[in-house]
Design a protein around this motif. Structure first.
Motif, short mmCIF file in Angstrom:
data_model
loop_
_atom_site.label_atom_id
_atom_site.label_comp_id
_atom_site.label_asym_id
_atom_site.label_seq_id
_atom_site.Cartn_x
_atom_site.Cartn_y
_atom_site.Cartn_z
N ILE A 582 59.58 46.95 59.33
CA ILE A 582 60.84 47.14 59.00
C ILE A 582 61.38 45.67 58.73
O ILE A 582 61.04 44.70 59.25
CB ILE A 582 61.44 47.51 60.58
N VAL A 583 62.24 45.76 57.82
CA VAL A 583 63.02 44.62 57.34
C VAL A 583 64.54 44.23 57.68
O VAL A 583 65.38 44.66 56.92
CB VAL A 583 62.81 44.42 55.65
N PRO A 584 64.54 43.24 58.78
CA PRO A 584 66.24 43.07 59.29
C PRO A 584 66.35 41.88 58.25
O PRO A 584 65.81 40.77 58.07
CB PRO A 584 65.89 42.52 60.43
N VAL A 585 67.74 41.94 57.45
CA VAL A 585 68.00 41.04 56.54
C VAL A 585 69.26 40.27 57.13
O VAL A 585 70.28 40.86 57.62
CB VAL A 585 68.42 41.78 55.13
N CYS A 586 68.85 38.82 57.16
CA CYS A 586 69.91 37.95 57.70
C CYS A 586 70.54 37.27 56.73
O CYS A 586 69.72 36.37 56.12
CB CYS A 586 69.45 37.03 58.95
N GLY A 587 71.88 37.25 56.08
CA GLY A 587 72.26 36.40 55.33
C GLY A 587 71.94 37.00 53.78
O GLY A 587 71.16 38.09 53.46
N ASP A 588 72.23 36.36 52.86
CA ASP A 588 71.87 36.86 51.47
C ASP A 588 70.62 36.23 51.15
O ASP A 588 70.24 35.04 51.19
CB ASP A 588 72.72 35.95 50.32
N MET A 589 69.68 37.05 50.50
CA MET A 589 68.27 36.97 50.01
C MET A 589 68.11 37.02 48.63
O MET A 589 68.53 38.05 48.08
CB MET A 589 67.25 37.98 50.79
N MET A 590 67.72 36.01 47.87
CA MET A 590 67.56 35.97 46.47
C MET A 590 66.26 36.70 46.31
O MET A 590 65.19 36.21 46.39
CB MET A 590 67.67 34.53 46.31
N MET A 591 66.40 37.86 45.42
CA MET A 591 65.37 38.69 44.87
C MET A 591 65.07 38.43 43.57
O MET A 591 64.07 38.94 43.45
CB MET A 591 65.68 40.03 45.47
N MET A 592 66.04 37.95 42.86
CA MET A 592 65.77 37.68 41.38
C MET A 592 66.29 36.30 41.23
O MET A 592 67.55 36.26 40.88
CB MET A 592 66.28 38.99 40.71
N PRO A 593 65.51 35.48 40.78
CA PRO A 593 66.00 33.91 40.43
C PRO A 593 66.44 33.95 39.16
O PRO A 593 66.36 34.96 38.41
CB PRO A 593 64.61 33.19 40.29
N GLY A 594 67.28 32.98 38.75
CA GLY A 594 67.64 32.80 37.59
C GLY A 594 67.08 31.61 36.78
O GLY A 594 66.26 31.01 37.51
N LEU A 595 67.43 31.33 35.52
CA LEU A 595 67.03 30.24 34.74
C LEU A 595 68.18 29.18 34.55
O LEU A 595 69.16 29.60 34.45
CB LEU A 595 66.54 30.63 33.35
N PRO A 596 67.74 27.91 34.85
CA PRO A 596 68.71 26.80 34.67
C PRO A 596 69.06 26.68 33.30
O PRO A 596 68.36 27.24 32.26
CB PRO A 596 67.84 25.88 35.14
N THR A 597 69.90 25.79 32.86
CA THR A 597 70.54 25.24 31.51
C THR A 597 69.17 24.90 30.86
O THR A 597 69.07 25.20 29.57
CB THR A 597 71.58 24.30 31.52
N ARG A 598 68.30 24.09 31.39
CA ARG A 598 67.12 23.69 30.97
C ARG A 598 65.85 23.98 31.56
O ARG A 598 65.24 23.33 32.48
CB ARG A 598 67.26 22.18 30.46
N PRO A 599 65.57 25.31 31.18
CA PRO A 599 64.15 25.77 32.02
C PRO A 599 63.02 25.11 31.52
O PRO A 599 63.02 24.32 30.69
CB PRO A 599 64.19 27.23 31.35
N ALA A 600 61.96 25.18 32.41
CA ALA A 600 60.79 24.35 32.50
C ALA A 600 59.99 24.77 30.89
O ALA A 600 59.34 24.07 30.41
CB ALA A 600 59.83 24.78 33.50
N PHE A 601 60.40 25.85 30.47
CA PHE A 601 59.70 26.31 29.24
C PHE A 601 60.13 25.32 28.06
O PHE A 601 59.24 25.13 27.06
CB PHE A 601 59.92 27.66 28.91
N PHE A 602 61.20 24.43 27.94
CA PHE A 602 61.39 23.60 26.96
C PHE A 602 60.34 22.62 26.89
O PHE A 602 60.13 21.82 25.91
CB PHE A 602 62.67 22.60 27.43
N GLU A 603 59.41 22.21 28.02
CA GLU A 603 58.27 21.51 28.02
C GLU A 603 57.15 21.78 27.49
O GLU A 603 55.96 21.18 27.23
CB GLU A 603 58.23 20.87 29.22
N ILE A 604 57.05 23.33 27.24
CA ILE A 604 55.91 23.95 27.22
C ILE A 604 55.55 24.49 25.84
O ILE A 604 56.21 24.98 25.13
CB ILE A 604 55.76 25.32 28.01
N ASP A 605 54.23 23.94 25.19
CA ASP A 605 53.85 24.67 23.68
C ASP A 605 52.22 24.82 23.65
O ASP A 605 51.64 24.11 24.78
CB ASP A 605 54.61 23.52 22.89
#
Lengths: 617, 617
Positions: A582-605
């Motif tokens: 059973i899951v009692p939820v206290c406060g807002d739980m972030m279930m889906m994060p977002g991407l910042p303006t410059r996500p880490a993918f900018f460094e990856i190739d």
């Protein structure tokens, strides 16, 4: 058990050392664990899936020692749990000569997360399609399509339909045509109440625009739109089911028992009712096998945000110094230790621990003189409490010792108070508690000694300063020694925090008061209504999996140290009936994060000349 | 090259024969192709990824013969292309002693489809997040976050940002702080026009409620909602890119060139502009490697919908007869042939052919005396036309012969007319056309002879009756012999249907008139506007990938045979700039299937005692 690797000659000159270090063939790691060639399936040169038959084969081998690594409430510098887990295991293996295996979260190194995503979304599609077909077809048409006539003109039930028939008290029904009209209707109509659908789709992508979506906006679905959304894949109940299943049959049953909604009459509706649970099991038949890998422990430079878990370097040490240290100590700092990587349920909505199956397997493989070291997510108030009262309850396994990792604690008085409460909480389970104090260059001996004394006063069996960040396994030898002694010493009986039959509200109150230090617990009317419904539906005996911020004992992330006197407010209560909590939820739980303006993918190739990944440190 | 397997003793008694037949170890199949241990990575006992270095290693080996298998317009009984592809390859290998490899679609046996799903959805999240951040931040804040100051206080460009800088004519810019305010704005603001976003998310699940969704319904995204939807994963442009890339560098560039929207000024915006293209390449670095497997050819019983592709049995033959046939012929009907499985782009929105890389690899592995047999999706009007004008244009490879599969053709006059037009179309490329007539028990000799004559009259080099459905590779020996002769014979020059520089409208008209038999082509105003925009944006020289029903030469699925005199209406025109083609859409294309009232999953389960999959035939 853990292998020492030799350093290359000539000395490598930069960060490439991390990428150029060849791992041992996984077959060698498997052999070192006593696995036969038939016991595992290789996936490339560095990964292997271990077959569940190994459990049966080692049925009569006594279990090894079972060590859980937990953290204090996390600080911006992190907790150091993962490095301690691996460092301890390497110290046990390469330095003390013990058989040792680390059990870790699945950081989607294998395809398991994709299988979980596919299974979760297949179930979502099945729910939606079923509701749509029920809304647009007569009882007779629906029944006729669910049990179509074969070539011989006779209707038949699919084997999986026996599960729904049994639930309806129709176990004996063999011939669909012989059912009464009313029973046909009961069988064919799940009568899903759309407002109660709790099953959400998942993706392993940080996509904030999927947090809330209106479904069914295509022209052919007009009139059937519904508000829903996507969570990050690790938040799927299927991930928790994978982590808590003790065997393949148990896995199959838990999948079938997952509840996705209530009927309009208030009955819980399951994956078995949908007829999709068998297909889910098939999609997950490889994911249920733990993946054997090796952990390498290596100092290297991390640009930007300082030291990170699992990759340690001392924060005061430059790239050049780090490599000089590394190379200077020759074969002692590069080690390979076997790791069973399996499952990774979200620690804020699920229980945040790696799988029961991997732990069971590892405990057999190391044998009675060996050690299995595993880690609990977030601070010990969350990860360790759930390890004890959810994971160990499900597995029936008894842990041997708790290692509580303290990082950055010497710097603040609040840190010491926090550590003390975590130690006392852990000791209350009847287990020896060992505090691992990660030494930073800014810590003075006097500060470290003060922390040690605080830990011992709070009930720790030992408190040991560690330097595995800088030294690899060698830096955790004292800790390993303390773990070996603690596991060998007589100990009081292991105690859960609450009995399963305690009412749900009481279970929540027990955790809040005894573990968090709350003065009281209050519930919204919605939360109380959900508790009443779940109790009515027969889920009252499930353990409780708190969804609370990891940044404080309380539900206020800013309340550091060891707050007291607060009220814990439970906003809503959910059920994961297949996972079994059973899951009692206290406060807002972030279930889906977002991407910042410059996500880490900018460094990856990808370096297309060599095939090498660029930008991943 | 193809291996013959021996039948088990004692004789197996039922459908279990299909599951109980042990495949050869994939290492043996690899060795039979001349691959060294270092040339591939095994994924379990029956799959291996072949490294792209093999191409370089065999650089000087002349290519083998390149045979494409296409079908007539499909009928309810199917086309038999896949069985012919495998049967032909087995006849070439096990009976004629040639080196032969089949190249097939990826039927998501490997994790490639998951990698494509993850990459497609990462790009979607990146688009959405970028638009959101641009809408909510000032120019200065946006630039500052994209190029944050390092520890030394200096800003720097990520290497991938050089791609956008080059596009803006700012190749030389080294120091972000040195850019003019206007150039900073141009660099930081993609200025995405939300109405032009064509990039859709994908899932490999038939989920009709995702066809249309309103995104951004979470409270934190309020005011930024947008209408969009999900397609089935194979419809992703990334799948087409994977299939058309000729090498790793080419793959990387195509990923970067994928257009997801226009700016408000009408400029095409790409994955490179987003800075996400490198991360996409990394997510796909294993998916770009073809998977080596083996095809087994086996008669077995298929309940319900009759005979299915790839698993052949003659439709008139019962389970018992089928197994009796099978066992009666001993070692000759159970064979293993090497198959390179790679990519599977949707044939109605993309080009429906397996990958260029797998074909290139296979052509080297079989060498100049060997044969590579691959298949084109749907009827030849779609799959073969796209194989020639899109896939061969991209790869620079010249096919050696076309095998056109005719199934069920003897039954109808319309079937013969349809076959004749497909033969003539294929012959127009300057290639020898061989018609494979799949013999059914209901076909009389006279009927088959009539079909043969029709095929020869239409320009086929040969027309051969095949019985590989019943007999395995042995049943395709005559066809294999005809293929060998055709490949050895002198042939006229290979000709494309149109030159790339022909205007888009003309290219569409050429395909419609010459291949489909249309009298005219008409365009909606929207389609004409799109063509003008794509031409303006520099995509005018791309080949054309028609999106048309596979059930008729025309756009009316009910118009069987070889219709003439019709107008082909182009409703809309899309561009897949990374894959490298323009997509004229005629009629409604189903991009996301739904689930019926009783989906196939009702039959599927896992036997938890044995780990075996139940219910998959």
């Amino acid at each position: 058990m853990a292998k020492r690797l030799s350093v290359r000659d000539p000395v490598p000159s930069d960060i490439d050392i991390a990428q150029s270090l060849d791992p041992l063939p996984i077959t060698e790691i498997a052999q070192s664990l006593g696995l036969d060639d038939d016991d595992f399936i290789t996936y490339g040169p560095t990964k292997a899936k271990v077959k569940l038959e190994v459990l049966e084969k080692h049925r009569d081998t006594p279990n090894g020692n079972y060590v859980i690594v937990a953290g204090i409430t996390p600080t911006p510098l992190g907790e150091g749990k993962s490095t301690t887990t691996v460092g301890l295991c390497q110290a046990l293996g390469a330095y003390l000569g013990k058989r040792a295996v680390t059990c870790e979260f699945n950081l989607h190194l294998t395809g398991d997360i994709h299988a979980i995503t596919a299974a979760t979304n297949l179930m979502a599609a099945a729910i939606e399609a079923r509701a749509f077909h029920e809304a647009t077809q007569s009882d007779a048409a629906l029944f006729g399509r669910l049990c179509p006539a074969g070539r011989d003109g006779a209707r038949r039930f699919a084997p999986i339909m026996r599960r729904r028939l049994a639930k309806l008290g129709l176990e004996g029904a063999a011939d669909p045509d012989a059912l009464s009209e009313e029973d046909r209707r009961r069988f064919a109509r799940l009568d899903i109440d759309p407002a109660t659908i709790t099953w959400r789709r998942v993706l392993d992508t940080n996509d904030r625009f999927l947090r809330g979506v209106t479904l069914g906006r295509g022209p052919k679905e007009a009139g059937h739109e519904r508000e829903s959304g996507f969570d990050i894949a690790v938040a799927s109940e299927i991930m928790a089911v994978l982590a808590l299943a003790g065997s393949l049959p148990d896995f199959r049953e838990r999948l079938g028992a997952m509840v996705f909604a209530s009927s309009k009459a208030g009955e819980p509706l399951t994956a078995d009712d949908l007829g999709v649970s068998g297909a889910l099991a098939v999609l997950l038949k490889d994911a249920i096998l733990p993946t054997l890998m090796q952990a390498r422990f290596l100092c290297f430079y991390q640009e930007g945000e300082g030291w990170k878990e699992g990759r340690g370097r001392t924060p005061d040490c430059s790239l050049e110094e780090s490599i000089a240290q590394l190379v200077g100590r020759g074969s002692t700092t590069l080690e390979a230790t076997p790791v069973l990587v399996h499952a990774g349920p979200f620690a804020n909505i699920a229980h945040g621990n790696s799988s029961v199956i991997a732990d069971r397997l590892a405990l057999k493989l190391v044998g009675p003189e060996g050690y299995v070291v595993t880690e609990a997510g977030f601070g010990a108030d969350i990860g360790l409490e759930k390890f004890m009262n959810i994971k160990c309850r499900a597995s029936g396994l008894t842990p041997s010792a708790v290692v509580l990792v303290a990082t950055d604690v010497a710097l603040t008085r609040a840190g010491c108070a926090n550590l003390a409460r975590h130690v006392a909480n852990a000791a209350a389970y009847g287990l020896p508690v060992l505090v691992a104090i990660n030494r930073f260059a800014t810590d003075t001996d006097a500060e470290l000694e003060a922390v040690r004394e605080e830990a011992l006063a709070a009930g720790a069996r030992a408190a040991v300063v560690c330097r595995h960040h800088a030294l690899g396994g060698e830096g955790a030898v004292d800790l390993a020694q303390a773990v070996v002694e603690a596991c060998a010493a007589p100990r009081p009986e292991f105690r859960f925090l609450y009995p399963p039959e305690m009412p749900i509200e009481e279970k929540i109150r027990t955790i809040a008061v005894k573990t968090y230090g709350a003065a009281s617990v209050s519930f919204t009317p919605e939360a109380l209504a959900s508790i009443a419904r779940f109790t009515e539906q027969g889920f009252g005996n499930l353990p409780v999996c708190m969804a609370k911020t990891q940044y404080s004992f309380s539900n206020d992330p800013a309340a550091k140290g060891a707050p007291t006197g607060f009220d814990l407010r439970v906003r809503e209560v959910r059920a994961s009936a297949g996972a079994g909590f059973i899951v009692p939820v206290c406060g807002d739980m972030m279930m889906m994060p977002g991407l910042p303006t410059r996500p880490a993918f900018f460094e990856i190739d990808l370096d297309t000349a060599t095939g090498r990944v660029l930008g991943l440190s």
